[in-house]
Scaffold this motif. Sequence first.
Motif, PDB file in Angstrom:
ATOM      1  N   LEU A 273       0.807  -1.217   0.000  1.00 45.94           N
ATOM      2  CA  LEU A 273       0.000   0.000   0.000  1.00 45.94           C
ATOM      3  C   LEU A 273       0.847   1.277   0.000  1.00 45.94           C
ATOM      4  N   LYS A 274       1.800   1.364   0.894  1.00 48.45           N
ATOM      5  CA  LYS A 274       2.618   2.575   1.007  1.00 48.45           C
ATOM      6  C   LYS A 274       3.343   2.863  -0.307  1.00 48.45           C
ATOM      7  N   GLU A 275       3.966   1.857  -0.869  1.00 53.98           N
ATOM      8  CA  GLU A 275       4.691   2.042  -2.121  1.00 53.98           C
ATOM      9  C   GLU A 275       3.749   2.356  -3.281  1.00 53.98           C
ATOM     10  N   ASP A 276       2.590   1.705  -3.296  1.00 62.80           N
ATOM     11  CA  ASP A 276       1.616   1.933  -4.372  1.00 62.80           C
ATOM     12  C   ASP A 276       1.083   3.363  -4.352  1.00 62.80           C
ATOM     13  N   VAL A 277       0.748   3.855  -3.170  1.00 63.49           N
ATOM     14  CA  VAL A 277       0.240   5.227  -3.047  1.00 63.49           C
ATOM     15  C   VAL A 277       1.349   6.212  -3.405  1.00 63.49           C
ATOM     16  N   ARG A 278       2.547   5.966  -2.926  1.00 56.16           N
ATOM     17  CA  ARG A 278       3.682   6.839  -3.243  1.00 56.16           C
ATOM     18  C   ARG A 278       3.925   6.870  -4.753  1.00 56.16           C
ATOM     19  N   SER A 279       3.868   5.725  -5.388  1.00 57.79           N
ATOM     20  CA  SER A 279       4.072   5.638  -6.838  1.00 57.79           C
ATOM     21  C   SER A 279       2.975   6.390  -7.583  1.00 57.79           C
ATOM     22  N   PHE A 280       1.740   6.230  -7.131  1.00 59.01           N
ATOM     23  CA  PHE A 280       0.618   6.931  -7.759  1.00 59.01           C
ATOM     24  C   PHE A 280       0.799   8.445  -7.657  1.00 59.01           C
ATOM     25  N   LEU A 281       1.164   8.925  -6.478  1.00 59.45           N
ATOM     26  CA  LEU A 281       1.350  10.364  -6.293  1.00 59.45           C
ATOM     27  C   LEU A 281       2.489  10.892  -7.162  1.00 59.45           C
ATOM     28  N   LYS A 282       3.510  10.078  -7.334  1.00 63.91           N
ATOM     29  CA  LYS A 282       4.640  10.483  -8.163  1.00 63.91           C
ATOM     30  C   LYS A 282       4.234  10.564  -9.630  1.00 63.91           C
ATOM     31  N   THR A 283       3.584   9.533 -10.126  1.00 61.93           N
ATOM     32  CA  THR A 283       3.220   9.506 -11.542  1.00 61.93           C
ATOM     33  C   THR A 283       2.106  10.496 -11.880  1.00 61.93           C
ATOM     34  N   SER A 284       1.295  10.853 -10.910  1.00 60.69           N
ATOM     35  CA  SER A 284       0.200  11.793 -11.169  1.00 60.69           C
ATOM     36  C   SER A 284       0.619  13.255 -11.004  1.00 60.69           C
ATOM     37  N   GLY A 285       1.873  13.494 -10.585  1.00 61.90           N
ATOM     38  CA  GLY A 285       2.375  14.859 -10.471  1.00 61.90           C
ATOM     39  C   GLY A 285       2.246  15.489  -9.094  1.00 61.90           C
ATOM     40  N   TRP A 286       1.615  14.819  -8.162  1.00 59.97           N
ATOM     41  CA  TRP A 286       1.421  15.397  -6.829  1.00 59.97           C
ATOM     42  C   TRP A 286       2.712  15.453  -6.030  1.00 59.97           C
ATOM     43  N   GLU A 287       3.604  14.520  -6.267  1.00 55.84           N
ATOM     44  CA  GLU A 287       4.884  14.549  -5.560  1.00 55.84           C
ATOM     45  C   GLU A 287       5.634  15.836  -5.885  1.00 55.84           C
ATOM     46  N   ARG A 288       5.650  16.220  -7.149  1.00 57.45           N
ATOM     47  CA  ARG A 288       6.333  17.451  -7.573  1.00 57.45           C
ATOM     48  C   ARG A 288       5.670  18.675  -6.943  1.00 57.45           C
ATOM     49  N   LYS A 289       4.343  18.685  -6.876  1.00 59.32           N
ATOM     50  CA  LYS A 289       3.640  19.813  -6.258  1.00 59.32           C
ATOM     51  C   LYS A 289       4.009  19.932  -4.779  1.00 59.32           C
ATOM     52  N   LEU A 290       4.122  18.793  -4.110  1.00 62.25           N
ATOM     53  CA  LEU A 290       4.509  18.804  -2.698  1.00 62.25           C
ATOM     54  C   LEU A 290       5.947  19.284  -2.540  1.00 62.25           C
ATOM     55  N   GLN A 291       6.840  18.830  -3.403  1.00 66.40           N
ATOM     56  CA  GLN A 291       8.222  19.285  -3.356  1.00 66.40           C
ATOM     57  C   GLN A 291       8.298  20.799  -3.541  1.00 66.40           C
ATOM     58  N   ASN A 292       7.529  21.320  -4.480  1.00 70.16           N
ATOM     59  CA  ASN A 292       7.521  22.762  -4.721  1.00 70.16           C
ATOM     60  C   ASN A 292       6.993  23.522  -3.510  1.00 70.16           C
ATOM     61  N   ALA A 293       5.965  22.987  -2.861  1.00 70.02           N
ATOM     62  CA  ALA A 293       5.410  23.649  -1.677  1.00 70.02           C
ATOM     63  C   ALA A 293       6.426  23.665  -0.535  1.00 70.02           C
ATOM     64  N   VAL A 294       7.147  22.566  -0.343  1.00 76.29           N
ATOM     65  CA  VAL A 294       8.164  22.507   0.705  1.00 76.29           C
ATOM     66  C   VAL A 294       9.272  23.501   0.379  1.00 76.29           C
ATOM     67  N   TYR A 295       9.680  23.564  -0.869  1.00 73.10           N
ATOM     68  CA  TYR A 295      10.716  24.506  -1.285  1.00 73.10           C
ATOM     69  C   TYR A 295      10.292  25.940  -0.986  1.00 73.10           C
ATOM     70  N   ARG A 296       9.042  26.277  -1.322  1.00 72.06           N
ATOM     71  CA  ARG A 296       8.540  27.625  -1.042  1.00 72.06           C
ATOM     72  C   ARG A 296       8.555  27.928   0.456  1.00 72.06           C
ATOM     73  N   GLU A 297       8.152  26.959   1.259  1.00 76.60           N
ATOM     74  CA  GLU A 297       8.145  27.152   2.706  1.00 76.60           C
ATOM     75  C   GLU A 297       9.556  27.372   3.250  1.00 76.60           C
ATOM     76  N   LEU A 298      10.526  26.677   2.677  1.00 71.78           N
ATOM     77  CA  LEU A 298      11.905  26.822   3.132  1.00 71.78           C
ATOM     78  C   LEU A 298      12.448  28.211   2.819  1.00 71.78           C
ATOM     79  N   HIS A 299      11.921  28.830   1.799  1.00 76.47           N
ATOM     80  CA  HIS A 299      12.433  30.134   1.377  1.00 76.47           C
ATOM     81  C   HIS A 299      11.562  31.297   1.826  1.00 76.47           C
ATOM     82  N   VAL A 300      10.631  31.036   2.692  1.00 77.58           N
ATOM     83  CA  VAL A 300       9.780  32.113   3.236  1.00 77.58           C
ATOM     84  C   VAL A 300      10.459  32.697   4.459  1.00 77.58           C
TER      85      VAL A 300
END
Length: 72
Positions: free
Chosen positions: A45-72
Motif C-alpha cells: 500500500l505505502k509504495e503503491d500510493v507513493r508511486s501513484f502520487l509520483k506519476t500523477s504529479g502530486w509529488e512534484r507539487k509537494l516538493q515545490n510547496a516545501v521549497y517555497r516554505e523553506l524560502h519564506v
Amino acid sequence: MDEGTDMSVTIAHIVQRLKGSHLHSQIERQAKECLHQPDVKLESLKEDVRSFLKTSGWERKLQNAVYRELHV
C-alpha cells in the motif's frame, strides 16, 4: 541546539503549515482515490500510493510547496 535538532524543528514547522493547506487536502483526496484502484494491494500500500502520487504529479507539487516554505 545542534544541526539535527534545527532540521527536525524546521521539518515540523513545514509539516504543520502544509497540513492546513489546500494542497494537503488535495493530496489526501488523491491518495484516498488511489486506494480504489485495482492495482493497489494492501501488502504494498505505502509504495503503491507513493508511486501513484509520483506519476500523477502530486509529488512534484509537494516538493515545490516545501521549497517555497523553506524560502519564506
